[in-house]
Structures are given as C-alpha cells and as structure tokens.
Design an enzyme around this catalytic site. Sequence first.
Site, mmCIF file in Angstrom:
data_model
loop_
_atom_site.group_PDB
_atom_site.id
_atom_site.type_symbol
_atom_site.label_atom_id
_atom_site.label_comp_id
_atom_site.label_asym_id
_atom_site.label_seq_id
_atom_site.Cartn_x
_atom_site.Cartn_y
_atom_site.Cartn_z
ATOM 1 N N GLN A 119 -16.228 36.826 -26.352
ATOM 2 C CA GLN A 119 -15.783 37.592 -25.175
ATOM 3 C C GLN A 119 -16.759 37.452 -24.016
ATOM 4 O O GLN A 119 -16.428 37.773 -22.880
ATOM 5 C CB GLN A 119 -15.619 39.071 -25.526
ATOM 6 C CG GLN A 119 -14.407 39.378 -26.379
ATOM 7 C CD GLN A 119 -13.093 39.144 -25.649
ATOM 8 O OE1 GLN A 119 -13.014 39.248 -24.426
ATOM 9 N NE2 GLN A 119 -12.065 38.806 -26.391
ATOM 10 N N SER A 154 -14.991 30.463 -27.798
ATOM 11 C CA SER A 154 -13.666 29.856 -27.871
ATOM 12 C C SER A 154 -13.165 29.515 -26.470
ATOM 13 O O SER A 154 -13.216 30.353 -25.566
ATOM 14 C CB SER A 154 -12.703 30.842 -28.548
ATOM 15 O OG SER A 154 -11.498 30.188 -28.861
ATOM 16 N N GLY A 155 -12.658 28.284 -26.303
ATOM 17 C CA GLY A 155 -12.238 27.825 -24.981
ATOM 18 C C GLY A 155 -11.125 28.637 -24.340
ATOM 19 O O GLY A 155 -11.138 28.884 -23.131
ATOM 20 N N HIS A 156 -10.159 29.097 -25.155
ATOM 21 C CA HIS A 156 -8.984 29.735 -24.540
ATOM 22 C C HIS A 156 -9.293 31.122 -23.971
ATOM 23 O O HIS A 156 -8.459 31.707 -23.275
ATOM 24 C CB HIS A 156 -7.801 29.786 -25.514
ATOM 25 C CG HIS A 156 -7.893 30.823 -26.588
ATOM 26 N ND1 HIS A 156 -7.350 32.069 -26.446
ATOM 27 C CD2 HIS A 156 -8.445 30.797 -27.821
ATOM 28 C CE1 HIS A 156 -7.563 32.760 -27.556
ATOM 29 N NE2 HIS A 156 -8.235 32.011 -28.403
ATOM 30 N N CYS A 211 -5.407 41.422 -31.824
ATOM 31 C CA CYS A 211 -5.461 40.852 -33.164
ATOM 32 C C CYS A 211 -4.901 41.818 -34.197
ATOM 33 O O CYS A 211 -4.530 41.426 -35.282
ATOM 34 C CB CYS A 211 -6.890 40.479 -33.512
ATOM 35 S SG CYS A 211 -7.586 39.383 -32.279
HETATM 36 C C1 LIG Z 1 -10.720 35.817 -29.645
HETATM 37 C C2 LIG Z 1 -11.938 36.140 -30.419
HETATM 38 C C3 LIG Z 1 -12.265 35.447 -31.589
HETATM 39 C C4 LIG Z 1 -11.371 34.399 -32.201
HETATM 40 O O1 LIG Z 1 -11.155 33.316 -31.366
HETATM 41 P P1 LIG Z 1 -10.072 32.210 -31.788
HETATM 42 O O2 LIG Z 1 -10.071 31.259 -30.673
HETATM 43 O O3 LIG Z 1 -8.773 32.937 -31.960
HETATM 44 O O4 LIG Z 1 -10.510 31.623 -33.067
HETATM 45 C C5 LIG Z 1 -13.429 35.789 -32.234
HETATM 46 N N1 LIG Z 1 -14.234 36.736 -31.774
HETATM 47 C C6 LIG Z 1 -13.959 37.432 -30.651
HETATM 48 C C7 LIG Z 1 -14.919 38.466 -30.168
HETATM 49 C C8 LIG Z 1 -12.804 37.156 -29.939
HETATM 50 O O5 LIG Z 1 -12.528 37.851 -28.837
#
Ligand SMILES: *Cc1c(COP(=O)(O)O)cnc(C)c1O
Length: 400
Positions: free
Chosen positions: A192, A212-214, A337
């Site tokens: 985050q 994470s890229g997205h 999630c």
């Molecule tokens: C979104 C998120 C993840 C997981 O990322 P993915 O790209 O779905 O594997 C892990 N930790 C945190 C704090 C996140 O916000």
Amino acid sequence: MENKNEEKSVFVYADNAATAPVMPEAIEAMLPYLYDEWGNPSSMHAKGRIAKAAIRDARERISAIIGCEPDELYFTSGATESANIAIRGAARAMREVYGRRCIITTSIEHPAVYETCRELEGEGYSVDYVGCNASGIVSVRDIESALSATHGGAALVAVMLANNEIGTIQPVEEVADVAKRAGALSFTDATQAVGAIPVDVKKLGVDMMCFSGHKFGAPKGVGGLYIKRGVPMARIIGGGEQENNIRPGTENVAGIVAMARALEVSADLMRDVERVRVMRDRLIKGLVAAIPGVRLNGDPDMRLPGNVNVSIDGVSGESVAILLDMKGICISTGSACATGTRDPSRVLLSLGLSREETDSSIRITLSHTNTDADVDYILEQLRPIVMRLRKLRTGNYDGQ
Ligand SMILES: *Cc1c(COP(=O)(O)O)cnc(C)c1O
C-alpha cells in the site's frame, strides 16, 4: 454493478487501495513488448536479447526508486507471490541454518502475509501475532517482548509498512532494528505504501520487502520483491533459473516494463501527495460534520494520504457501498479482500471495534486521480443514503 444513475452518469472511483486505474503511460510503455518484442528473455537470439534488456532496464529504474541494488530486486506476479516466497523461503532457511522456527507478525497483516503465517503454523513453526493499539499502530515494544519470549530465537519478523484497510503507517524502521538486534530477519509488506508515499528500503533497514504493480498504475499480475544481499533464502518454487532461481518461470516482460513506468510516474506524482492528503482530510471532516455517529478508524496522522475508513452508527457498510455504487461511486466495505465473506474484518476487530462497528464500516481510498469534485460528490451522496438506511432500520419514516 449497473449504474442506474443514467441521467447524471457521474463516476467516481474511490477504491484505489483495491487497485489503481492503469496509467496510460504504463500501457504506452508495455505495448511494444506485446506487439513486437514478445521474445523470451531466456532465449539467446536477438528477440530474446531485446526482452532481456528490457527487464534489465526496468530492474535498474525500479531499484533506483526504492533504493536498492538491481540484483536485490526480483520480479514476481504480485505481492501475494512475493510475500509467500519471502516468508516461506526465509523461514525455511533460518530453520535449516540456525534452528530458528519462530515467526513474529501482527494481527493486522494482509491475508498474503497472515494466511501464509497461519499455514506455516501447521508446518512446525510457531507464530506470534502481535496486536495493535486502538488507532491501529503496532508497538515496537510489543515486537521486542515477543522477540525475547521466543524459544530458540525468532527466524523472522513481518510487519507491514501501511495497512490496506485503515491506512496506518507502522514503525517499520524501528521494527527492523529490533529484529536485527535479535538476530532475526525482517520483512515488510509495502504494497500500500510503494507508489503512494516515498519508500526507501535501505532507510527502512528491512531484509525483505514486497509490492505490487497494480496498486500504483501497472496492470495486474506483476510485482516485486526486495531481498537484501546475503539474506538466507530457501527456494520455494521449483523450475528454471529465472530471477536468480528465486522466482522461476518465464518473465512477464510487458508487465515488468509497465511497472517500471508506473513507478516512475508515481514518484513524480509525489509532488501531488499533499493535495491527496488535503482531499482525505476534507472528506473525513465533512463526513463527521454532516453525519452524526461517524467515527474515523485508524490513526489520523500516521496514515496513508488517500485512506478514509469510518464506522457509521446504525447502518451496514455493505448497504452503503451498494447504494453509493448505484450513484456511480466505487468504494469498499472494510476490505476488498474480505468482501464476499461474512466474516468481520480482522483488522477492525484488532482495533477493539465491536462486531456491529466493523459491519458498519466503509473504506474510501483516494489517489492523484481524484479531484475536489469527487470529494464533493461523495459528501453530497453519502448523507442522504445513511439517513435513509437509518430510517429503514428503525422503522421511523418521519424526520429527515
Ligand atoms: C493488494 C495487497 C496485497 C496483495 O497484492 P496482489 O497483487 O493481489 O498479490 C498484499 N498486501 C497488501 C497490503 C495489499 O494491499
């Protein structure tokens, strides 16, 4: 969900913690690696060499931004995979080399970390889940006591940098320090934080970090893992030799290139972070002022610039989110999630909230893509929705 608000057709995306809109710059950057340069980076021929060079270039640019050496950065499919590789790999190596089988983590980790630790409990590790205070901050002293309470020493300490539900920023620098002094490795889930606030791994002092890229404008399915040089790591995924044996499998070349571009643009946009913070605070103040029984969850200051998480007395967060969706506003209940499950948010329960308060919570997450008009629209729509839901619940159809 279908937008029934045709006549106005306003659309506000305020769920940036779930995923960020893909940046046009990232799409631009990746297209050549989809149309023309689709070679396998492991191939020795010209097509392969071009793909390999693109990965090398992306690795250099990303590591420069997060403050590590290029050979300390590994590309993965996202933060979930990175966390699994790091936690399982480090735990196994520390057990094999030093006989340490204790892991210390927190009760507010993302499932990528929390569930991985739960599974490791079944594999002979002991895990201590340290709680947080009422505003969602983990205490370094609690981590220290957990470290000294372990039998045979801790293998690993995993504390996230910024929480995905309530946006609280944790004292990871100090945590890494106490872990190091206890001879344990440190891991932080910075998913985050990377792209939202400046993150420098060397300054944090952690041994491992995932992102994470997205979450910052790249497409889904690409992420990163920092592993400091010399950190013991068992191999978790079997296969080829890609990513220095840490993450075998043919690389997502276009995704990696897009992630490098998205992170550069995000780094540029740090100039804009104060504007996001001002929007966040205006939204919080506006909600508290307009709607009685609204309380902010998490810390008001040690908080991600775009995160708003509130409990609203007497309504279900899910109903609020559905009604806002019908007005063209995308937000989350507690955590994206956890949506679809009926379980209350583990993070909100850790703050000491009641079951009812967790059920009445919503998460609104802003980014540089949002505007003052978005905040105005959310404020305008939210109050009547809450009032309507409260009336339905109490059966009191009079009044406002
Ligand atoms: C979104 C998120 C993840 C997981 O990322 P993915 O790209 O779905 O594997 C892990 N930790 C945190 C704090 C996140 O916000």
